[in-house]
Write a protein that holds these residues in place. Structure first.
Motif, PDB file in Angstrom:
ATOM      1  N   LYS A   3       3.432   6.125  -2.684  1.00 13.84           N
ATOM      2  CA  LYS A   3       4.711   6.847  -2.595  1.00 13.84           C
ATOM      3  C   LYS A   3       4.654   8.265  -3.151  1.00 13.84           C
ATOM      4  O   LYS A   3       5.150   9.187  -2.509  1.00 13.84           O
ATOM      5  N   PRO A   4       4.043   8.501  -4.323  1.00 15.95           N
ATOM      6  CA  PRO A   4       3.993   9.886  -4.813  1.00 15.95           C
ATOM      7  C   PRO A   4       3.280  10.835  -3.842  1.00 15.95           C
ATOM      8  O   PRO A   4       3.736  11.959  -3.624  1.00 15.95           O
ATOM      9  N   GLU A   5       2.197  10.376  -3.236  1.00 16.08           N
ATOM     10  CA  GLU A   5       1.471  11.219  -2.284  1.00 16.08           C
ATOM     11  C   GLU A   5       2.292  11.429  -1.013  1.00 16.08           C
ATOM     12  O   GLU A   5       2.326  12.531  -0.453  1.00 16.08           O
ATOM     13  N   LEU A   6       2.953  10.377  -0.562  1.00 23.50           N
ATOM     14  CA  LEU A   6       3.794  10.505   0.627  1.00 23.50           C
ATOM     15  C   LEU A   6       4.956  11.454   0.366  1.00 23.50           C
ATOM     16  O   LEU A   6       5.284  12.297   1.209  1.00 23.50           O
ATOM     17  N   ASP A   7       5.571  11.345  -0.804  1.00 23.77           N
ATOM     18  CA  ASP A   7       6.677  12.239  -1.163  1.00 23.77           C
ATOM     19  C   ASP A   7       6.214  13.684  -1.336  1.00 23.77           C
ATOM     20  O   ASP A   7       6.992  14.616  -1.136  1.00 23.77           O
ATOM     21  N   ALA A   8       4.943  13.859  -1.678  1.00 28.10           N
ATOM     22  CA  ALA A   8       4.404  15.208  -1.887  1.00 28.10           C
ATOM     23  C   ALA A   8       3.931  15.861  -0.590  1.00 28.10           C
ATOM     24  O   ALA A   8       3.464  16.993  -0.611  1.00 28.10           O
ATOM     25  N   GLY A   9       4.032  15.158   0.520  1.00 27.11           N
ATOM     26  CA  GLY A   9       3.699  15.789   1.779  1.00 27.11           C
ATOM     27  C   GLY A   9       2.673  15.086   2.631  1.00 27.11           C
ATOM     28  O   GLY A   9       2.439  15.503   3.772  1.00 27.11           O
ATOM     29  N   LEU A  10       2.032  14.056   2.134  1.00 27.37           N
ATOM     30  CA  LEU A  10       1.103  13.299   2.980  1.00 27.37           C
ATOM     31  C   LEU A  10       1.895  12.748   4.153  1.00 27.37           C
ATOM     32  O   LEU A  10       2.912  12.079   3.969  1.00 27.37           O
ATOM     33  N   HIS A  11       1.472  13.047   5.370  1.00 33.79           N
ATOM     34  CA  HIS A  11       2.276  12.658   6.515  1.00 33.79           C
ATOM     35  C   HIS A  11       1.526  11.809   7.531  1.00 33.79           C
ATOM     36  O   HIS A  11       2.108  11.352   8.501  1.00 33.79           O
ATOM     37  N   ALA A  12       0.248  11.601   7.338  1.00 36.09           N
ATOM     38  CA  ALA A  12      -0.505  10.784   8.278  1.00 36.09           C
ATOM     39  C   ALA A  12      -1.430   9.859   7.494  1.00 36.09           C
ATOM     40  O   ALA A  12      -2.155  10.294   6.607  1.00 36.09           O
ATOM     41  N   LEU A  13      -1.371   8.590   7.831  1.00 35.34           N
ATOM     42  CA  LEU A  13      -2.168   7.615   7.119  1.00 35.34           C
ATOM     43  C   LEU A  13      -2.410   6.423   8.032  1.00 35.34           C
ATOM     44  O   LEU A  13      -1.479   5.901   8.643  1.00 35.34           O
ATOM     45  N   ALA A  14      -3.645   6.010   8.155  1.00 32.82           N
ATOM     46  CA  ALA A  14      -3.986   4.816   8.919  1.00 32.82           C
ATOM     47  C   ALA A  14      -4.548   3.792   7.947  1.00 32.82           C
ATOM     48  O   ALA A  14      -5.528   4.058   7.257  1.00 32.82           O
ATOM     49  N   ILE A  15      -3.889   2.652   7.858  1.00 37.89           N
ATOM     50  CA  ILE A  15      -4.364   1.593   6.973  1.00 37.89           C
ATOM     51  C   ILE A  15      -4.443   0.290   7.756  1.00 37.89           C
ATOM     52  O   ILE A  15      -3.701   0.073   8.712  1.00 37.89           O
ATOM     53  N   VAL A  17       0.835  -1.201   0.000  1.00 37.96           N
ATOM     54  CA  VAL A  17       0.000   0.000   0.000  1.00 37.96           C
ATOM     55  C   VAL A  17       0.869   1.250   0.000  1.00 37.96           C
ATOM     56  O   VAL A  17       0.636   2.179  -0.783  1.00 37.96           O
ATOM     57  N   THR A  18       1.886   1.291   0.846  1.00 36.40           N
ATOM     58  CA  THR A  18       2.729   2.492   0.888  1.00 36.40           C
ATOM     59  C   THR A  18       3.525   2.665  -0.400  1.00 36.40           C
ATOM     60  O   THR A  18       3.793   3.792  -0.802  1.00 36.40           O
ATOM     61  N   ASP A  19       3.892   1.577  -1.060  1.00 37.27           N
ATOM     62  CA  ASP A  19       4.566   1.690  -2.362  1.00 37.27           C
ATOM     63  C   ASP A  19       3.650   2.361  -3.385  1.00 37.27           C
ATOM     64  O   ASP A  19       4.098   3.203  -4.170  1.00 37.27           O
TER      65      ASP A  19
END
Length: 45
Positions: free
Chosen positions: A22-34, A17-19
């Protein structure tokens, strides 16, 4: 729930899921609950 998660460990599911995100995480998404679950597995929510 996703059938693609069948046979995967919980850690492997989380990494998949995190792979994908990755583009969203690299763009600044910093909190995610999965809670990636295969069909038939219980989830907390």
């Amino acid at each position: 729930m996703a059938s693609a998660f069948s046979g995967m460990t919980r850690l492997a599911r989380h990494r998949a899921v995190t792979d994908l995100l990755k583009p969203e995480l690299d763009a600044g998404l910093h909190a995610l609950a999965i809670e990636p679950a295969a069909p038939g597995e219980p989830t907390r929510w």
